[in-house]
Design a protein around this motif. Structure first.
Motif, PDB file in Angstrom:
ATOM      1  N   TRP A 109       0.829  -1.203   0.000  1.00 14.24           N
ATOM      2  CA  TRP A 109       0.000   0.000   0.000  1.00 14.24           C
ATOM      3  C   TRP A 109       0.868   1.260   0.000  1.00 14.24           C
ATOM      4  O   TRP A 109       0.612   2.205  -0.750  1.00 14.24           O
ATOM      5  CB  TRP A 109      -0.946  -0.008   1.205  1.00 14.24           C
ATOM      6  CG  TRP A 109      -2.067   0.958   1.073  1.00 14.24           C
ATOM      7  CD1 TRP A 109      -3.295   0.722   0.514  1.00 14.24           C
ATOM      8  CD2 TRP A 109      -2.082   2.324   1.509  1.00 14.24           C
ATOM      9  NE1 TRP A 109      -4.053   1.865   0.562  1.00 14.24           N
ATOM     10  CE2 TRP A 109      -3.336   2.859   1.165  1.00 14.24           C
ATOM     11  CE3 TRP A 109      -1.164   3.145   2.136  1.00 14.24           C
ATOM     12  CZ2 TRP A 109      -3.698   4.177   1.445  1.00 14.24           C
ATOM     13  CZ3 TRP A 109      -1.512   4.461   2.410  1.00 14.24           C
ATOM     14  CH2 TRP A 109      -2.770   4.960   2.064  1.00 14.24           C
ATOM     15  N   VAL A 110       1.906   1.262   0.812  1.00 19.12           N
ATOM     16  CA  VAL A 110       2.805   2.422   0.863  1.00 19.12           C
ATOM     17  C   VAL A 110       3.463   2.635  -0.500  1.00 19.12           C
ATOM     18  O   VAL A 110       3.512   3.766  -1.005  1.00 19.12           O
ATOM     19  CB  VAL A 110       3.858   2.262   1.986  1.00 19.12           C
ATOM     20  CG1 VAL A 110       4.966   3.302   1.865  1.00 19.12           C
ATOM     21  CG2 VAL A 110       3.190   2.346   3.355  1.00 19.12           C
ATOM     22  N   LEU A 111       3.951   1.567  -1.113  1.00 17.56           N
ATOM     23  CA  LEU A 111       4.569   1.689  -2.435  1.00 17.56           C
ATOM     24  C   LEU A 111       3.578   2.236  -3.457  1.00 17.56           C
ATOM     25  O   LEU A 111       3.905   3.123  -4.241  1.00 17.56           O
ATOM     26  CB  LEU A 111       5.083   0.327  -2.908  1.00 17.56           C
ATOM     27  CG  LEU A 111       6.336  -0.199  -2.217  1.00 17.56           C
ATOM     28  CD1 LEU A 111       6.536  -1.669  -2.557  1.00 17.56           C
ATOM     29  CD2 LEU A 111       7.553   0.621  -2.595  1.00 17.56           C
ATOM     30  N   ALA A 112       2.363   1.715  -3.439  1.00 14.25           N
ATOM     31  CA  ALA A 112       1.360   2.108  -4.432  1.00 14.25           C
ATOM     32  C   ALA A 112       0.955   3.570  -4.311  1.00 14.25           C
ATOM     33  O   ALA A 112       0.610   4.204  -5.301  1.00 14.25           O
ATOM     34  CB  ALA A 112       0.130   1.210  -4.312  1.00 14.25           C
ATOM     35  N   HIS A 113       1.015   4.115  -3.105  1.00  9.50           N
ATOM     36  CA  HIS A 113       0.504   5.469  -2.863  1.00  9.50           C
ATOM     37  C   HIS A 113       1.583   6.529  -2.638  1.00  9.50           C
ATOM     38  O   HIS A 113       1.271   7.713  -2.562  1.00  9.50           O
ATOM     39  CB  HIS A 113      -0.454   5.433  -1.655  1.00  9.50           C
ATOM     40  CG  HIS A 113      -1.681   4.660  -1.937  1.00  9.50           C
ATOM     41  ND1 HIS A 113      -1.753   3.284  -1.780  1.00  9.50           N
ATOM     42  CD2 HIS A 113      -2.893   5.037  -2.411  1.00  9.50           C
ATOM     43  CE1 HIS A 113      -2.950   2.863  -2.125  1.00  9.50           C
ATOM     44  NE2 HIS A 113      -3.664   3.906  -2.517  1.00  9.50           N
ATOM     45  N   PHE A 117       1.429  10.796  -2.082  1.00  8.32           N
ATOM     46  CA  PHE A 117       1.813  11.311  -0.763  1.00  8.32           C
ATOM     47  C   PHE A 117       3.038  12.226  -0.867  1.00  8.32           C
ATOM     48  O   PHE A 117       3.128  13.227  -0.158  1.00  8.32           O
ATOM     49  CB  PHE A 117       2.097  10.152   0.192  1.00  8.32           C
ATOM     50  CG  PHE A 117       0.857   9.576   0.816  1.00  8.32           C
ATOM     51  CD1 PHE A 117       0.685   9.584   2.183  1.00  8.32           C
ATOM     52  CD2 PHE A 117      -0.149   9.018   0.033  1.00  8.32           C
ATOM     53  CE1 PHE A 117      -0.449   9.050   2.783  1.00  8.32           C
ATOM     54  CE2 PHE A 117      -1.290   8.474   0.607  1.00  8.32           C
ATOM     55  CZ  PHE A 117      -1.453   8.497   1.983  1.00  8.32           C
ATOM     56  N   GLN A 118       3.953  11.885  -1.772  1.00  5.71           N
ATOM     57  CA  GLN A 118       5.145  12.702  -1.989  1.00  5.71           C
ATOM     58  C   GLN A 118       4.757  14.076  -2.538  1.00  5.71           C
ATOM     59  O   GLN A 118       5.474  15.055  -2.361  1.00  5.71           O
ATOM     60  CB  GLN A 118       6.075  11.963  -2.960  1.00  5.71           C
ATOM     61  CG  GLN A 118       7.434  12.548  -3.099  1.00  5.71           C
ATOM     62  CD  GLN A 118       8.352  12.245  -1.944  1.00  5.71           C
ATOM     63  OE1 GLN A 118       7.941  12.032  -0.805  1.00  5.71           O
ATOM     64  NE2 GLN A 118       9.634  12.245  -2.214  1.00  5.71           N
ATOM     65  N   GLY A 119       3.597  14.148  -3.180  1.00  4.42           N
ATOM     66  CA  GLY A 119       3.112  15.411  -3.724  1.00  4.42           C
ATOM     67  C   GLY A 119       2.932  16.500  -2.690  1.00  4.42           C
ATOM     68  O   GLY A 119       2.893  17.695  -3.029  1.00  4.42           O
ATOM     69  N   LYS A 120       2.840  16.131  -1.424  1.00  2.78           N
ATOM     70  CA  LYS A 120       2.731  17.118  -0.351  1.00  2.78           C
ATOM     71  C   LYS A 120       3.856  18.147  -0.438  1.00  2.78           C
ATOM     72  O   LYS A 120       3.684  19.305  -0.072  1.00  2.78           O
ATOM     73  CB  LYS A 120       2.760  16.414   1.012  1.00  2.78           C
ATOM     74  CG  LYS A 120       2.597  17.322   2.186  1.00  2.78           C
ATOM     75  CD  LYS A 120       1.190  17.848   2.262  1.00  2.78           C
ATOM     76  CE  LYS A 120       0.943  18.604   3.551  1.00  2.78           C
ATOM     77  NZ  LYS A 120      -0.365  19.256   3.533  1.00  2.78           N
ATOM     78  N   ASP A 131      -2.572  18.440  -0.943  1.00  4.72           N
ATOM     79  CA  ASP A 131      -3.293  17.647   0.053  1.00  4.72           C
ATOM     80  C   ASP A 131      -4.063  16.487  -0.579  1.00  4.72           C
ATOM     81  O   ASP A 131      -4.963  15.919   0.044  1.00  4.72           O
ATOM     82  CB  ASP A 131      -4.243  18.546   0.846  1.00  4.72           C
ATOM     83  CG  ASP A 131      -3.473  19.560   1.685  1.00  4.72           C
ATOM     84  OD1 ASP A 131      -2.448  19.176   2.279  1.00  4.72           O
ATOM     85  OD2 ASP A 131      -3.895  20.733   1.718  1.00  4.72           O
ATOM     86  N   ALA A 132      -3.696  16.100  -1.785  1.00  2.65           N
ATOM     87  CA  ALA A 132      -4.389  15.003  -2.475  1.00  2.65           C
ATOM     88  C   ALA A 132      -4.374  13.721  -1.653  1.00  2.65           C
ATOM     89  O   ALA A 132      -5.319  12.932  -1.715  1.00  2.65           O
ATOM     90  CB  ALA A 132      -3.763  14.769  -3.847  1.00  2.65           C
ATOM     91  N   ARG A 133      -3.342  13.531  -0.852  1.00  2.00           N
ATOM     92  CA  ARG A 133      -3.239  12.319  -0.035  1.00  2.00           C
ATOM     93  C   ARG A 133      -4.331  12.233   1.033  1.00  2.00           C
ATOM     94  O   ARG A 133      -4.590  11.161   1.574  1.00  2.00           O
ATOM     95  CB  ARG A 133      -1.864  12.227   0.601  1.00  2.00           C
ATOM     96  CG  ARG A 133      -1.601  13.264   1.689  1.00  2.00           C
ATOM     97  CD  ARG A 133      -0.159  13.245   2.131  1.00  2.00           C
ATOM     98  NE  ARG A 133       0.041  14.059   3.323  1.00  2.00           N
ATOM     99  CZ  ARG A 133       1.220  14.253   3.874  1.00  2.00           C
ATOM    100  NH1 ARG A 133       2.307  13.711   3.345  1.00  2.00           N
ATOM    101  NH2 ARG A 133       1.320  14.995   4.957  1.00  2.00           N
ATOM    102  N   CYS A 145       2.578   5.760   5.223  1.00  2.00           N
ATOM    103  CA  CYS A 145       2.994   6.348   3.948  1.00  2.00           C
ATOM    104  C   CYS A 145       3.495   7.781   4.156  1.00  2.00           C
ATOM    105  O   CYS A 145       4.504   8.173   3.552  1.00  2.00           O
ATOM    106  CB  CYS A 145       1.848   6.293   2.940  1.00  2.00           C
ATOM    107  SG  CYS A 145       2.380   6.507   1.231  1.00  2.00           S
ATOM    108  N   VAL A 146       2.816   8.549   5.010  1.00  2.00           N
ATOM    109  CA  VAL A 146       3.300   9.893   5.355  1.00  2.00           C
ATOM    110  C   VAL A 146       4.724   9.802   5.891  1.00  2.00           C
ATOM    111  O   VAL A 146       5.617  10.539   5.464  1.00  2.00           O
ATOM    112  CB  VAL A 146       2.371  10.567   6.391  1.00  2.00           C
ATOM    113  CG1 VAL A 146       3.020  11.811   6.986  1.00  2.00           C
ATOM    114  CG2 VAL A 146       1.024  10.907   5.773  1.00  2.00           C
TER     115      VAL A 146
END
Length: 190
Positions: A109-113, A117-120, A131-133, A145-146
């Motif tokens: 899940w972390v890999l997929a997202h 999340f990096q978009g922050k 804030d898309a995450r 993931c954060v």
């Protein structure tokens, strides 16, 4: 002559055909760690960052290793961007799909997202929502993931960071991507 199945449509295959194919698949699974390590080596090129994508991956894995993460998580940090080699437009999902048979549900899940999340850290510079995450704020692995992005990904572009070598991580990659760890698509290692 090379051993070949007798069918031209899978529905017509026999048990012997599928035993033959299983031998070929076993050989491919045994070579898979070498293929993945090759993808990492292919990431040792300039892409505008101050470090190569390989060095970024080594920094992320080094940070995870030094933070005391388990071996699977360290390998995920090393391999989190291998999707860039295959499909830059959705690299996170590709990396997650490639590693899915070998890693826990959490790490998958972390890999997929991680891309969203990096978009922050940068989406606001390109007109996207940083804030898309937040659409996953109630997910049990949201904070994981954060934390992955904050601790290992967003800060791993430093040309002066002392990273471990790929050779250091190679035995870990081989253990995590060992054929005996492969699970069915609806299952994952715990």
């Amino acid at each position: 002559m090379t051993d070949t199945v007798g069918f031209t449509a899978m529905a017509d295959g026999t048990a012997d055909d599928y035993r033959l194919l299983a031998r070929y698949e076993d050989a491919e699974l045994a070579r898979f760690p070498d293929r993945v390590l090759g993808w990492l080596r292919a990431m040792d090129d300039h892409t505008g960052y101050r470090v190569t994508r390989l060095e970024h991956s080594l920094q992320a894995a080094t940070r995870a290793h030094r933070a005391g993460e388990d071996e699977e998580t360290v390998v995920c940090a090393l391999l989190h961007d291998i999707g860039d080699v295959l499909s830059p437009a959705n690299h996170s999902e590709v990396a997650a799909a490639v590693l899915r048979p070998y890693v826990s549900e959490r790490n998958h899940w972390v890999l997929a997202h991680h891309g969203v999340f990096q978009g922050k850290y940068w989406f606001h510079h390109v007109g996207a929502d940083p804030d898309a995450r937040e659409r996953w704020a109630d997910h049990p692995w949201y904070q994981d993931c954060v934390d992955f992005c904050a601790r290992y990904d967003q800060n791993s572009f430093d040309p002066d960071h002392p990273s471990e070598s790929l050779a250091f991580f190679e035995p870990m990659v081989r253990r995590i991507l060992a054929p005996e760890r492969v699970t069915a698509p609806d299952q994952a290692p715990t």
